[in-house]
Each structure stands twice: as structure tokens, then as C-alpha cells.
Design a protein around this motif. Structure first.
Motif, mmCIF file in Angstrom:
data_model
loop_
_atom_site.group_PDB
_atom_site.id
_atom_site.type_symbol
_atom_site.label_atom_id
_atom_site.label_comp_id
_atom_site.label_asym_id
_atom_site.label_seq_id
_atom_site.Cartn_x
_atom_site.Cartn_y
_atom_site.Cartn_z
ATOM 1 N N GLN A 259 0.843 -1.195 0.000
ATOM 2 C CA GLN A 259 0.000 0.000 0.000
ATOM 3 C C GLN A 259 0.876 1.242 0.000
ATOM 4 O OE1 GLN A 259 -3.106 0.045 2.935
ATOM 5 N NE2 GLN A 259 -3.281 2.284 2.908
ATOM 6 N N ILE A 260 0.506 2.210 -0.810
ATOM 7 C CA ILE A 260 1.267 3.461 -0.888
ATOM 8 C C ILE A 260 0.568 4.531 -0.059
ATOM 9 C CG2 ILE A 260 2.105 5.284 -2.414
ATOM 10 C CD1 ILE A 260 2.281 3.214 -4.637
ATOM 11 N N ASP A 261 1.294 5.091 0.885
ATOM 12 C CA ASP A 261 0.786 6.209 1.689
ATOM 13 C C ASP A 261 1.511 7.479 1.261
ATOM 14 O OD1 ASP A 261 -0.800 4.491 3.120
ATOM 15 O OD2 ASP A 261 0.673 4.176 4.706
ATOM 16 N N ARG A 290 9.535 -2.114 -2.183
ATOM 17 C CA ARG A 290 8.737 -3.347 -2.306
ATOM 18 C C ARG A 290 9.589 -4.585 -2.082
ATOM 19 N NH1 ARG A 290 7.560 -5.098 -8.233
ATOM 20 N NH2 ARG A 290 9.790 -5.530 -7.924
ATOM 21 N N ASP A 291 10.774 -4.619 -2.707
ATOM 22 C CA ASP A 291 11.639 -5.793 -2.586
ATOM 23 C C ASP A 291 12.143 -5.992 -1.162
ATOM 24 O OD1 ASP A 291 11.252 -6.172 -5.268
ATOM 25 O OD2 ASP A 291 13.193 -5.323 -5.886
ATOM 26 N N ALA A 292 12.183 -4.898 -0.387
ATOM 27 C CA ALA A 292 12.628 -5.013 1.007
ATOM 28 C C ALA A 292 11.533 -5.575 1.904
ATOM 29 C CB ALA A 292 13.075 -3.643 1.528
ATOM 30 N N GLY A 297 3.342 -4.778 2.604
ATOM 31 C CA GLY A 297 3.459 -3.754 3.635
ATOM 32 C C GLY A 297 3.107 -2.387 3.092
ATOM 33 N N ARG A 298 3.466 -1.369 3.863
ATOM 34 C CA ARG A 298 3.176 0.010 3.495
ATOM 35 C C ARG A 298 4.447 0.728 3.049
ATOM 36 N NH1 ARG A 298 -1.658 2.298 5.236
ATOM 37 N NH2 ARG A 298 -3.027 0.866 6.363
ATOM 38 N N ILE A 326 9.901 5.636 2.021
ATOM 39 C CA ILE A 326 10.205 4.975 3.291
ATOM 40 C C ILE A 326 9.521 3.614 3.349
ATOM 41 C CG2 ILE A 326 10.052 5.188 5.810
ATOM 42 C CD1 ILE A 326 9.727 8.260 5.301
ATOM 43 N N ASP A 327 10.283 2.600 3.745
ATOM 44 C CA ASP A 327 9.701 1.272 3.965
ATOM 45 C C ASP A 327 10.059 0.791 5.364
ATOM 46 O OD1 ASP A 327 12.095 -0.691 4.006
ATOM 47 O OD2 ASP A 327 12.464 0.396 2.139
ATOM 48 N N ARG A 328 9.379 -0.244 5.791
ATOM 49 C CA ARG A 328 9.653 -0.868 7.093
ATOM 50 C C ARG A 328 10.074 -2.314 6.854
ATOM 51 N NH1 ARG A 328 10.287 3.444 8.231
ATOM 52 N NH2 ARG A 328 9.087 4.827 9.590
#
Length: 529
Positions: A259-261, A290-292, A297-298, A326-328
Motif C-alpha cells: 500500500q502506498i501512503d 517493495r523488494d525489502a 506492507g506500506r 520509506i519502507d519498514r
């Protein structure tokens, strides 16, 4: 008592007393000298390693007064881990067996802080060879080691900079050659499409080949972006509008599991950059995010205005927009993060990444006057920040003419085409002839000047830039001495138009289509007509 005289009539007893006094004075002076030394810790140990003397340097370096340390074992100066390994005992045993022990390592001060030390322990023996103790000298080399580490870091940074520059030059050269090959392919397919029968299967094959060539052209632009040699069409960009337009593309690219925020402030400065390169940078960063997070995820896309005062990283003073993806996800350790923007470095495995994505974004941001900043922690995700200079408030967005608009010159022209690559020269001439022009070919700048002197009817010069012996800009300067009003087109794949060729020159980017060439000819002739 009789006094003993020597052969010269002197008194042996008196001389012995004099020598004894001199020796005592010398010992006193030496002791005072040792006690007064402050740059070195000089002290004695008994045979078991207990401190028996202490000079001013030892007090300054280690922090103990003589009263506090004399009578204590010298192992107090070692770190806990070194004591557990038996390092103090090993040092004394080495000095006992070989007469000396020397080493560098970490030692402890009284206040618990560590310092880097150079240590020498000498065994002291009496006249009979019996060990009576050890003389120990310690020097604080913390600053020296810090300076050495800084020098090594600087050397490594210089090496990496030179390596990146060398790879950039190689990449730029390869991309230039690819451009020439793609020019020949694209122009040949364009002309072939006009001449073959209207058979659907044949048209489909030609169209597919043209699309493949166009993808190759996009790849060369990426390579040139890394080498910072591609042309950047800097314009005023509304970042919020750009992201809004791209949201659908981004979502389709990364898939439904992510999901893109989008988080933007109510007002955000426009930036000054190349819109196509910025779109490509955002797409690359979204794919990396995305690959991470392989399970989904978001992904957050944020932007804020930032004012930079002085020099921060690679930025000079001014107003910037910091655009962040930013990714988590899995994140990166410090070693991986340090190499993240190196060309061809990837953690995605064979066949899953070229390792050029971040390096190209870094090149794009730097060429636009910004920078790429990466922050990451293992297990906590990654934040990629693209800093771009804010556009001036009174700037206007430049609008390029649609690529499918065909400009038709009023009359056919006699055109002198110059290129050192025979494939490119032949296909450029074929495209011009197909547009109705008469073309004279020259494989070098020297030959082109000869033709200009021989032919008075040449109405337009189109030349490559990177040629041996005489570059395109040098040819343009020489040609204008012969024909001051000569219309000129500079066809090149490199990003910067040389200053000596910038005046009254139309730039044509390689690889170009027939429509691009037609437009450049029309605009150049109309400007100078």
C-alpha cells in the motif's frame, strides 16, 4: 691512619669519595629527569608486576597519584577482556624470557576510560643476572591512531571517488556507443517501415523492434544519468501533482500487496529538475521498497521543504525539497548501506537487479544540484531521501512540443552531415533524403571543412560532437569563420553542450527519430531565416 697515595701522589680515598658523590648526583639527576617527564608513563615493577615507582607522566596519562597506585598490580591498567585472556602475565613472561616486551593495545585510565597505548617492558637484572624487576614505559597514542584512521578513511574515500569516476567515464563511453548503434537500428527500421508492403505481421515485427530499440535508448539514458552525462531538461515541477499522476503507475508496478501512503504538507515548493528522471527515480525507489518487504506492507512517500544554511553533505546553502520513500522492511547494516550507491552493487541476487538504480538516482540528484541520502537499520527499514533545489517562485514550467508533431521545412535543403561513425552517418543521410533534402556526407571535421570550401550551396550543417582530431564544437567554430550565418545542428548523446558551440546552435539528442530530426531542421532554418 695512613692515607693511601696513588702513583701521582694523589689520595685514592678522596677520589673514590668524589666518584661516589658524582654517581649519587647523577642518579639523583636521572631520577628527577624521569620523574619530570610528562609525555611518557615511566615506572618500575617488582618481579611479580607490582608498581614500585611512578613518574609525573604516568600520573597524567593514567590518572593515578603515586599514593594510589604504588603497591598495586600493573594488571589494573589492562581492559577486563585482556585480563581474562592473561595478557598481563604473558607480557611479563615475554620480558623475563627475552629481555623485552613491546606491543600496542587498549589500556584503562583511573576514570574507566580507554586509551590506545604503545607499551615497552624491559627486564632489569643485577650483576649476577638475577631478575630484580621491570622498567615499563607507556605512551598514549590515541590521537596518533585517530589521525591514522582519518587518513585511511580519506584515502578510501579518494579511492572510491576515483573508482566511481572511472566507472562513470566507462559507462558514459559505452552509452555513447550504444546510442550510435541504436541510431542506426531505429533509423533503418523507420525507413524500412515506409517501404515494405502493408502486411500486418511484418508491421508488427518492425514495431516490436522499434519498441525494443526505444527501450535500449531509455537504458542508455539511465547509464548516462549514472555518468552524469545525459541531457537534463530542467523545468519547474509541482511534486504533489507529479506524485498524484504517478500513483496509479506506482501501484501497478509494485502490486496489490503493498500500500502506498502519500504524506505531503498543505503547501510544498516546486522543484527544479528533469521530470522524466525524477519519475524514474521514484519508480526505482518504490521497487526497492517493495523488494525489502517481500510479504507486503506500506510504502510511504513524503516531501518537506528544507532550508540549508552553509554546507550540508553535498548541498550548498539554499531552499530544497526533500522527497522521501520509506519502507519498514529488512533494512541494511552499516557495511551494506555504505556501498548502496556503488554501481553494480546489489543484494537482490543474480538476475534480480543491475545494481545501477541507486547510483543513477545519486547521479541524477547531484547533476540537478541535490543529493541522495540513505538511512537504514537492519529490521527497521530504509528511508531514501532525494534532495532537489526548490524552483524560484516566478518560474514557469517549460513545455516541450509533442513528439508526434511534424515540422515541414519550406524548401528542400542541401545538408552537410558529419559523423565519424559510418552507420550513423549513412542512416542520418537516409533520413534526411527521405525528407526530401540533398545530403553530402563527411566522415570527419577536416573533410567537412574541405567540402564547405568547395560547395557554396550548403544550407545546413549537422554534426556529431565526439569525433577524433576535430570535435563537433571545433568544427562549428571553424565553419562559422567560413560561413558566419550557417545554420548548425549539434547531434550528441552527451548532456552538456560545449560552451564554444552553444551560441546559435540547435541541439539534437541521440538517438533521435526522423520526427526529431525533421523538427530540428525546421526550427534551425526558421530561427535563422
Amino acid at each position: 691512619m695512613d692515607r693511601v697515595l696513588d702513583e701521582g701522589g694523589g689520595c685514592l680515598e678522596g677520589r673514590a669519595i668524589t666518584r661516589s658523590a658524582a654517581l649519587s648526583q647523577s642518579q639523583t639527576q636521572f631520577r628527577l629527569l624521569v620523574q619530570g617527564v610528562t609525555d611518557y608513563a615511566i615506572y618500575m615493577l617488582d618481579p611479580t608486576g607490582v608498581v614500585s615507582s611512578w613518574n609525573a607522566g604516568a600520573q597524567r596519562i593514567k590518572g593515578y597519584t603515586p599514593e594510589e597506585i604504588i603497591g598495586q598490580h600493573f594488571s589494573n591498567f589492562y581492559t577486563e577482556e585482556d585480563r581474562a585472556r592473561g595478557e598481563p602475565a604473558r607480557a611479563l613472561e615475554t620480558a623475563r624470557k627475552h629481555g623485552r616486551f613491546s606491543a600496542e593495545g587498549w589500556r584503562m585510565r583511573k576514570n574507566g576510560s580507554r586509551f590506545r597505548a604503545s607499551v615497552v617492558i624491559d627486564a632489569i637484572k643485577d650483576d649476577d643476572g638475577k631478575l630484580i624487576g621491570f622498567a615499563k614505559i607507556t605512551r598514549d597514542i590515541t590521537e596518533r591512531d585517530a589521525a591514522q584512521r582519518e587518513l585511511e578513511v580519506a584515502r578510501e574515500a579518494l579511492f572510491q571517488s576515483q573508482k566511481i569516476e572511472a566507472i562513470g567515464q566507462l559507462t558514459g563511453g559505452v552509452a555513447h556507443d550504444f546510442n550510435n548503434l541504436l541510431m542506426a537500428i531505429m533509423s533503418g527500421l523507420t525507413l524500412l517501415r515506409k517501404r515494405v508492403p502493408e502486411e500486418p505481421q511484418v508491421m508488427r515485427l518492425i514495431d516490436n523492434s522499434l519498441q525494443a530499440a526505444e527501450r535500449g535508448a531509455a537504458l542508455t539514458q539511465r547509464m548516462l544519468a549514472f555518468a552524469r552525462r545525459q541531457e537534463l531538461k530542467t523545468e519547474r515541477i509541482d511534486v504533489m501533482a507529479l506524485i498524484a499522476d504517478m500513483r496509479g503507475l506506482l501501484q501497478r508496478t509494485i502490486g496489490p500487496a503493498w500500500q502506498i501512503d502519500i504524506r505531503f504538507p498543505a503547501s510544498l515548493s516546486a522543484v527544479s529538475a528533469d521530470v522524466n528522471q525524477l519519475e524514474m527515480a521514484l519508480l526505482n525507489l518504490a521497487v526497492n521498497a517493495r523488494d525489502a518487504m517481500p510479504e507486503g506492507g506500506r510504502i510511504a512517500i513524503e516531501a518537506v521543504d528544507q532550508d540549508v544554511i552553509g554546507t550540508v553533505g553535498e548541498l550548498s546553502s539554499g531552499r530544497y525539497v526533500r522527497l522521501s520513500v520509506i519502507d519498514r522492511g529488512t533494512g541494511m547494516d552499516a557495511e551494506t548501506l555504505a556501498r548502496a550507491t556503488e554501481p553494480f552493487f546489489t543484494t537482490k541476487g543474480v538476475g534480480k537487479g543491475t545494481g545501477l538504480g541507486l547510483s543513477m538516482i545519486h547521479g541524477f540528484a547531484k547533476q540537478n544540484g541535490g543529493m541522495l541520502q540513505m538511512e537504514s537499520e537492519p529490521g527497521r527499514g530504509t528511508s531514501a531521501h532525494v534532495w532537489l533545489p526548490a524552483a524560484e517562485s516566478n518560474g514557469e514550467r517549460e513545455m516541450a512540443p509533442p513528439s508526434d508533431v511534424a515540422f515541414v521545412p519550406e524548401l528542400p535543403r542541401v545538408v552537410l552531415a558529419v559523423d565519424d561513425d559510418p552507420l550513423v552517418l549513412m542512416n542520418t543521410a537516409a533520413l534526411l533524403e527521405d525528407l526530401g533534402h540533398t545530403v553530402i556526407e563527411a566522415e570527419s571535421g577536416v573533410r567537412a571543412l574541405e567540402i564547405l570550401r568547395e560547395r557554396e550551396d550548403i544550407a545546413l550543417l549537422i554534426t556529431d560532437q565526439a569525433m577524433p582530431v576535430m570535435t563537433g564544437s571545433q568544427l562549428i567554430a571553424a565553419a562559422r569563420e567560413l560561413r558566419p550565418g550557417m545554420p548548425v545542428i549539434l547531434a550528441t548523446g552527451y548532456g552538456e553542450t560545449p560552451a564554444d558551440a552553444a551560441s546559435r546552435v540547435t541541439r539534437l539528442n541521440k538517438p533521435f527519430t526522423q520526427a526529431d530530426l525533421n523538427r530540428a531542421v525546421s526550427e534551425t532554418v526558421m530561427e535563422l531565416s
